[in-house]
Design a protein around this motif. Structure first.
Motif, PDB file in Angstrom:
ATOM      1  N   UNK A 198     -30.292 -32.170  21.761  1.00  0.00           N
ATOM      2  CA  UNK A 198     -30.526 -33.616  23.104  1.00  0.00           C
ATOM      3  C   UNK A 198     -29.187 -33.916  21.795  1.00  0.00           C
ATOM      4  N   UNK A 199     -27.930 -34.185  23.424  1.00  0.00           N
ATOM      5  CA  UNK A 199     -27.094 -34.487  23.198  1.00  0.00           C
ATOM      6  C   UNK A 199     -27.303 -36.139  22.916  1.00  0.00           C
ATOM      7  N   UNK A 200     -26.086 -36.798  22.510  1.00  0.00           N
ATOM      8  CA  UNK A 200     -26.779 -38.302  22.456  1.00  0.00           C
ATOM      9  C   UNK A 200     -25.004 -39.223  22.579  1.00  0.00           C
ATOM     10  N   UNK A 201     -25.457 -39.884  23.375  1.00  0.00           N
ATOM     11  CA  UNK A 201     -26.870 -40.972  23.798  1.00  0.00           C
ATOM     12  C   UNK A 201     -27.335 -40.844  25.638  1.00  0.00           C
ATOM     13  N   UNK A 202     -27.251 -39.733  25.802  1.00  0.00           N
ATOM     14  CA  UNK A 202     -27.661 -39.213  27.404  1.00  0.00           C
ATOM     15  C   UNK A 202     -28.905 -38.330  27.006  1.00  0.00           C
ATOM     16  N   UNK A 203     -29.280 -37.950  25.799  1.00  0.00           N
ATOM     17  CA  UNK A 203     -30.398 -37.038  26.024  1.00  0.00           C
ATOM     18  C   UNK A 203     -30.202 -36.056  26.437  1.00  0.00           C
ATOM     19  N   UNK A 204     -29.257 -35.160  27.176  1.00  0.00           N
ATOM     20  CA  UNK A 204     -29.278 -33.959  27.990  1.00  0.00           C
ATOM     21  C   UNK A 204     -29.281 -32.813  27.316  1.00  0.00           C
ATOM     22  N   UNK A 205     -29.944 -31.894  27.171  1.00  0.00           N
ATOM     23  CA  UNK A 205     -30.477 -30.982  26.544  1.00  0.00           C
ATOM     24  C   UNK A 205     -29.485 -29.828  26.243  1.00  0.00           C
ATOM     25  N   UNK A 214     -18.470 -31.358  15.119  1.00  0.00           N
ATOM     26  CA  UNK A 214     -19.741 -32.240  15.528  1.00  0.00           C
ATOM     27  C   UNK A 214     -20.906 -32.418  14.748  1.00  0.00           C
ATOM     28  N   UNK A 215     -21.552 -33.559  14.675  1.00  0.00           N
ATOM     29  CA  UNK A 215     -22.852 -33.491  14.115  1.00  0.00           C
ATOM     30  C   UNK A 215     -23.926 -33.451  14.077  1.00  0.00           C
ATOM     31  N   UNK A 216     -25.662 -33.242  14.134  1.00  0.00           N
ATOM     32  CA  UNK A 216     -26.515 -33.233  14.674  1.00  0.00           C
ATOM     33  C   UNK A 216     -27.294 -33.609  13.947  1.00  0.00           C
ATOM     34  N   UNK A 217     -28.628 -34.260  14.321  1.00  0.00           N
ATOM     35  CA  UNK A 217     -29.109 -34.576  13.190  1.00  0.00           C
ATOM     36  C   UNK A 217     -30.641 -34.656  13.776  1.00  0.00           C
ATOM     37  N   UNK A 218     -31.595 -33.744  12.322  1.00  0.00           N
ATOM     38  CA  UNK A 218     -32.757 -32.956  12.902  1.00  0.00           C
ATOM     39  C   UNK A 218     -33.577 -33.719  11.761  1.00  0.00           C
ATOM     40  N   UNK A 227     -23.250 -42.712  15.950  1.00  0.00           N
ATOM     41  CA  UNK A 227     -22.214 -42.119  16.748  1.00  0.00           C
ATOM     42  C   UNK A 227     -22.259 -40.599  16.153  1.00  0.00           C
ATOM     43  N   UNK A 228     -23.485 -40.230  16.151  1.00  0.00           N
ATOM     44  CA  UNK A 228     -23.773 -39.043  15.808  1.00  0.00           C
ATOM     45  C   UNK A 228     -23.697 -38.266  16.783  1.00  0.00           C
ATOM     46  N   UNK A 229     -23.698 -36.753  17.132  1.00  0.00           N
ATOM     47  CA  UNK A 229     -23.328 -35.814  18.228  1.00  0.00           C
ATOM     48  C   UNK A 229     -24.697 -35.270  19.044  1.00  0.00           C
TER      49      UNK A 229
END
Length: 364
Positions: free
Chosen positions: A136-143, A311-315, A330-332
């Motif tokens: 999911x993109x942050x902050x909007x939550x789109x997949x 980009x940064x993705x939190x897992x 501000x993680x992507x």
């Protein structure tokens, strides 16, 4: 591979698709089952004759339920090839296991002749499935993407991490990874075109010419493909030339690497590789809202990514507090059980995209 734990039965329990959408999902699964059945029956190797006869008998016994026939066949195959008492046994009738994050289940298992035969049975009889987990993109939550996670059909309790570890020790690691890659690329045909697809590979396998050939021939556009390197980055070759990552980067795909609490010493190597995506694994995410040290480490990686243009993705996001904290950094993007569990159902993959689009539309 950095993959989250789950099972087919658990995914089904967590998913609640509308009643009218169930038949297409079942039809898709039936198509996948029929493809595997046809492949097994088409095998002309003399050593697999007994298996073909058994599968044929099961299909005659269950003419309206090919999935049951196939699972009974695969379970019987695993019984014949599985090592005795090398892994815990769960007596589930037809379970599909994903890699466990439990360190106690990731220890190396001594490789015996039986283990090697078990891995060869996986390769020969296609005991693989692919699940996808949404990103999911942050902050909007789109997949915006999915990560491909390997599952193994079997009745023992071994997760994918154990399978890949045993395969590597038996000299079959690359073969198993390539089989899993092929399975994931086939399943990715049903992933919506708006989503990227992340594929896990070890550095050794990423340099195998067969990997480049598979990715070059994939139906996915190169900019949708993300190769996520797992394991030590010390063994990764450069990004140019005929060796290392050069042939893959030449395809135009993206590269992702993992930064964990234990791997911060490898940040210099990350800078050399200049990946498109840096992933913060669960070790850095768990409890980050209450750990100043973890926040400092995460901020350092976010800053490094900014300098590299990555980009940064939190897992491994599992709580609302963790999600709030990584969003504030501000993680992507993010993925984890809080946002969406892995699923083998194509209908779920499409639903993630539809739901995200619906939720992002302004009310009224």
């Amino acid at each position: 591979m950095a993959q989250e734990e789950g099972s087919l039965s658990q995914d089904a329990a967590n998913a609640s698709p509308p009643a009218e959408t169930s038949p297409p999902a079942k039809a898709t699964m039936r198509e996948q089952v029929n493809d595997i059945i046809e492949s097994i029956l088409a095998d002309t190797e003399p050593r697999s004759e007994a298996a073909r006869i058994r599968l044929g008998a099961l299909l005659e016994a269950h003419p309206e339920d090919p999935q049951r026939a196939l699972l009974e066949h695969l379970l019987e195959t695993r019984k014949e090839a599985a090592p005795a008492a090398t892994v815990p046994v769960h007596l589930e009738s037809a379970s599909v296991h994903l890699e466990s994050v439990d360190a106690a289940r990731t220890v190396s298992v001594p490789v015996s002749h039986e283990v090697r035969e078990g891995i060869q049975a996986v390769l020969a009889d296609k005991l693989l499935l692919t699940a996808f987990q949404p990103v999911h993109a942050l902050p909007n939550g789109d997949v915006v993407g999915v990560e491909a996670l390997t599952r193994f059909v079997g009745e023992d309790g071994a997760g994918a991490d154990v399978w890949f570890s045993e395969a590597a020790a038996a000299g079959l690691g690359t073969e198993l990874e390539i089989a899993a890659l092929h399975c994931a690329l086939t399943a990715a045909h049903d992933v919506p075109e708006t989503m990227s697809v992340a594929l896990n590979l070890t550095p050794a396998t990423s340099s195998d010419p067969r990997v480049r050939n598979l990715l070059a021939a994939a139906a996915l556009a190169p900019d949708r493909i993300i190769v996520e390197l797992t394991g030590s980055l010390a063994d990764v070759g450069g990004q140019t030339g005929r060796d290392g990552l050069g042939p893959l980067r030449a395809l135009g795909l993206r590269l992702a690497v993992s930064a964990s609490g234990a791997a911060l010493v490898a940040l210099e190597r990350v800078e050399q590789l200049r990946p498109d995506i840096i992933k913060l694994d669960r070790h850095l995410i768990e409890g980050i809202e209450s750990s100043e040290g973890q926040r400092i480490r995460a901020k350092a990686i976010v800053e490094l990514a900014r300098e590299l243009g990555a980009e940064v993705i939190a897992v491994g996001i599992e709580t609302a507090e963790e999600l709030e904290e990584v969003t504030a950094l501000n993680i992507t993007a993010a993925q984890g059980y809080l946002l969406g569990r892995p699923s083998v159902h194509p209908l779920d993959w499409s639903a993630w995209s539809i739901r995200a689009q619906t939720e992002s539309q302004p009310a009224g």
